[in-house]
Design a protein around this motif. Sequence first.
Motif, PDB file in Angstrom:
ATOM      1  N   PHE A  80       0.816  -1.213   0.000  1.00 20.40           N
ATOM      2  CA  PHE A  80       0.000   0.000   0.000  1.00 20.40           C
ATOM      3  C   PHE A  80       0.852   1.266   0.000  1.00 20.40           C
ATOM      4  N   SER A  81       2.040   1.191   0.598  1.00 16.19           N
ATOM      5  CA  SER A  81       2.894   2.381   0.701  1.00 16.19           C
ATOM      6  C   SER A  81       3.372   2.870  -0.656  1.00 16.19           C
ATOM      7  N   ILE A  82       3.342   2.003  -1.650  1.00 15.98           N
ATOM      8  CA  ILE A  82       3.762   2.390  -3.003  1.00 15.98           C
ATOM      9  C   ILE A  82       2.591   3.015  -3.782  1.00 15.98           C
ATOM     10  N   THR A  83       1.385   2.923  -3.231  1.00  8.79           N
ATOM     11  CA  THR A  83       0.195   3.366  -3.951  1.00  8.79           C
ATOM     12  C   THR A  83       0.243   4.838  -4.330  1.00  8.79           C
ATOM     13  N   LEU A  84       0.604   5.719  -3.402  1.00  9.34           N
ATOM     14  CA  LEU A  84       0.580   7.150  -3.688  1.00  9.34           C
ATOM     15  C   LEU A  84       1.637   7.565  -4.721  1.00  9.34           C
ATOM     16  N   PRO A  85       2.906   7.119  -4.592  1.00  9.91           N
ATOM     17  CA  PRO A  85       3.865   7.447  -5.655  1.00  9.91           C
ATOM     18  C   PRO A  85       3.428   6.916  -7.015  1.00  9.91           C
ATOM     19  N   ALA A  86       2.902   5.694  -7.054  1.00  7.63           N
ATOM     20  CA  ALA A  86       2.429   5.128  -8.324  1.00  7.63           C
ATOM     21  C   ALA A  86       1.261   5.935  -8.874  1.00  7.63           C
ATOM     22  N   THR A  87       0.369   6.376  -7.998  1.00 11.80           N
ATOM     23  CA  THR A  87      -0.774   7.176  -8.444  1.00 11.80           C
ATOM     24  C   THR A  87      -0.324   8.503  -9.024  1.00 11.80           C
ATOM     25  N   ARG A  88       0.684   9.121  -8.419  1.00 11.80           N
ATOM     26  CA  ARG A  88       1.206  10.385  -8.969  1.00 11.80           C
ATOM     27  C   ARG A  88       1.719  10.198 -10.393  1.00 11.80           C
ATOM     28  N   LEU A  89       2.396   9.092 -10.636  1.00 12.06           N
ATOM     29  CA  LEU A  89       2.885   8.810 -11.983  1.00 12.06           C
ATOM     30  C   LEU A  89       1.728   8.634 -12.965  1.00 12.06           C
ATOM     31  N   VAL A 128      -7.534  12.484  -6.870  1.00 11.89           N
ATOM     32  CA  VAL A 128      -7.677  13.941  -6.813  1.00 11.89           C
ATOM     33  C   VAL A 128      -6.491  14.555  -6.080  1.00 11.89           C
ATOM     34  N   ALA A 129      -6.148  13.967  -4.931  1.00  7.23           N
ATOM     35  CA  ALA A 129      -5.069  14.527  -4.119  1.00  7.23           C
ATOM     36  C   ALA A 129      -3.720  14.445  -4.817  1.00  7.23           C
ATOM     37  N   MET A 130      -3.421  13.324  -5.448  1.00  5.83           N
ATOM     38  CA  MET A 130      -2.117  13.156  -6.076  1.00  5.83           C
ATOM     39  C   MET A 130      -1.963  13.970  -7.357  1.00  5.83           C
ATOM     40  N   THR A 131      -3.039  14.593  -7.804  1.00  4.44           N
ATOM     41  CA  THR A 131      -2.939  15.525  -8.919  1.00  4.44           C
ATOM     42  C   THR A 131      -2.280  16.824  -8.463  1.00  4.44           C
ATOM     43  N   TYR A 132      -2.359  17.120  -7.162  1.00  5.73           N
ATOM     44  CA  TYR A 132      -1.899  18.412  -6.651  1.00  5.73           C
ATOM     45  C   TYR A 132      -0.803  18.325  -5.596  1.00  5.73           C
ATOM     46  N   LEU A 133      -0.706  17.208  -4.885  1.00  4.21           N
ATOM     47  CA  LEU A 133       0.213  17.109  -3.760  1.00  4.21           C
ATOM     48  C   LEU A 133       1.325  16.101  -4.002  1.00  4.21           C
ATOM     49  N   PRO A 134       2.488  16.299  -3.358  1.00  4.31           N
ATOM     50  CA  PRO A 134       3.515  15.248  -3.392  1.00  4.31           C
ATOM     51  C   PRO A 134       3.039  14.026  -2.631  1.00  4.31           C
ATOM     52  N   PHE A 166      -7.618  21.816  -0.244  1.00  3.73           N
ATOM     53  CA  PHE A 166      -8.655  20.984  -0.857  1.00  3.73           C
ATOM     54  C   PHE A 166      -8.155  19.560  -1.066  1.00  3.73           C
ATOM     55  N   ALA A 167      -6.918  19.428  -1.544  1.00  2.00           N
ATOM     56  CA  ALA A 167      -6.373  18.095  -1.783  1.00  2.00           C
ATOM     57  C   ALA A 167      -6.197  17.320  -0.487  1.00  2.00           C
ATOM     58  N   ASP A 168      -5.889  18.029   0.621  1.00  2.00           N
ATOM     59  CA  ASP A 168      -5.794  17.359   1.913  1.00  2.00           C
ATOM     60  C   ASP A 168      -7.152  16.805   2.336  1.00  2.00           C
ATOM     61  N   TRP A 169      -8.205  17.561   2.069  1.00  2.00           N
ATOM     62  CA  TRP A 169      -9.553  17.082   2.399  1.00  2.00           C
ATOM     63  C   TRP A 169      -9.910  15.856   1.564  1.00  2.00           C
ATOM     64  N   ALA A 170      -9.454  15.836   0.317  1.00  2.00           N
ATOM     65  CA  ALA A 170      -9.678  14.651  -0.521  1.00  2.00           C
ATOM     66  C   ALA A 170      -9.001  13.436   0.098  1.00  2.00           C
ATOM     67  N   LEU A 171      -7.815  13.640   0.669  1.00  2.00           N
ATOM     68  CA  LEU A 171      -7.113  12.544   1.329  1.00  2.00           C
ATOM     69  C   LEU A 171      -7.823  12.109   2.602  1.00  2.00           C
ATOM     70  N   ILE A 172      -8.409  13.068   3.311  1.00  2.00           N
ATOM     71  CA  ILE A 172      -9.154  12.713   4.518  1.00  2.00           C
ATOM     72  C   ILE A 172     -10.367  11.863   4.158  1.00  2.00           C
ATOM     73  N   ILE A 173     -11.055  12.243   3.078  1.00  2.00           N
ATOM     74  CA  ILE A 173     -12.175  11.425   2.595  1.00  2.00           C
ATOM     75  C   ILE A 173     -11.686  10.027   2.240  1.00  2.00           C
ATOM     76  N   ALA A 174     -10.524   9.950   1.598  1.00  2.18           N
ATOM     77  CA  ALA A 174      -9.946   8.648   1.254  1.00  2.18           C
ATOM     78  C   ALA A 174      -9.639   7.842   2.511  1.00  2.18           C
ATOM     79  N   ALA A 175      -9.108   8.512   3.548  1.00  2.00           N
ATOM     80  CA  ALA A 175      -8.773   7.824   4.790  1.00  2.00           C
ATOM     81  C   ALA A 175     -10.020   7.274   5.474  1.00  2.00           C
ATOM     82  N   VAL A 176     -11.082   8.078   5.527  1.00  3.66           N
ATOM     83  CA  VAL A 176     -12.334   7.627   6.139  1.00  3.66           C
ATOM     84  C   VAL A 176     -12.911   6.457   5.347  1.00  3.66           C
ATOM     85  N   SER A 177     -12.882   6.568   4.029  1.00  2.93           N
ATOM     86  CA  SER A 177     -13.411   5.503   3.176  1.00  2.93           C
ATOM     87  C   SER A 177     -12.642   4.203   3.377  1.00  2.93           C
TER      88      SER A 177
END
Length: 303
Positions: free
Chosen positions: A18-27, A86-92, A148-159
Amino acid sequence: MKAETKGLWLGLVGIIFFSITLPATRLVVADFGTFPAAFYRATLGGLGALAYLLYLRPAWPNRKDALALLVTTVFIVFGFPLGISVAMTYLPSSRGGVVLGITPLLTALFGALRFGERPSVGFWITAAIGSLLVILYSLWQSHGGLEFADWALIIAAVSASYGYAEAAKLSQKMGGPVVISWVLVMGLVINFPLALYFAFQTPNFLQLAPTISIGTWIALLFLGLVSAFIANFFWYNGLALGGIARVGQVQLLQPFMTFLAASLFLPEPITLVNILFATAVVAVVMIGRKMPIRTVASKSATV
């Protein structure tokens, strides 16, 4: 090996994936776009899950289990991947990993409220401290306010957290691989048509494909087949064997594993602050493991 210890190890393997998910999503979002990336990912995972179910031929879920699977599908197959896309479109990705660090506390909360786990006061204190550490880091990175992107991540965390709790309970009865497979296949009803829709937009998939790097294709395959599908085999079975609250604590390590993955696959260097926060969180996880957790009913799980 005790069931709890085995559950912790299985959960750790899942978290490494799972830890590789965010870097892969950014790509992937950089080349495919925010929403296409989410639906391509889910469709690949769903097709892999469909092949697995056709091979295994498990019993059809009863009405009650089917409803729980549907709820899990909403949160895991739609809420989580759309939020991170949504979040990885804007955040590292390193920052995204920290925001998702609140997931263990939420997973423990949902597990306690929904399924009878009763963590001790000491457990809640350690979970709160660990989550507070990662939240403070996120606020520091955003100069005191969540974007806004942080809130998208919070929604992802709750989900993800609620989906993990529901799926872990189902895994005790059906087995983790079967649960995630049904969840992904249910999601195909919406994901597959939307993936086709985005594939045939202008520029369409065939026009876009030759311009995309091998690394991005590998990242997409990883997201669809490993992150969305295979990694959950380990994670759900870990939660079922070791307990939702206990194994959920392992997820506090995920932000810092994401730092490492981001440094390997993206130009996001590991800083001294990252290392200090990682050390603090690992210490909290070790303390949290020693805190008692009471369950109302005995559990059994299939691996």
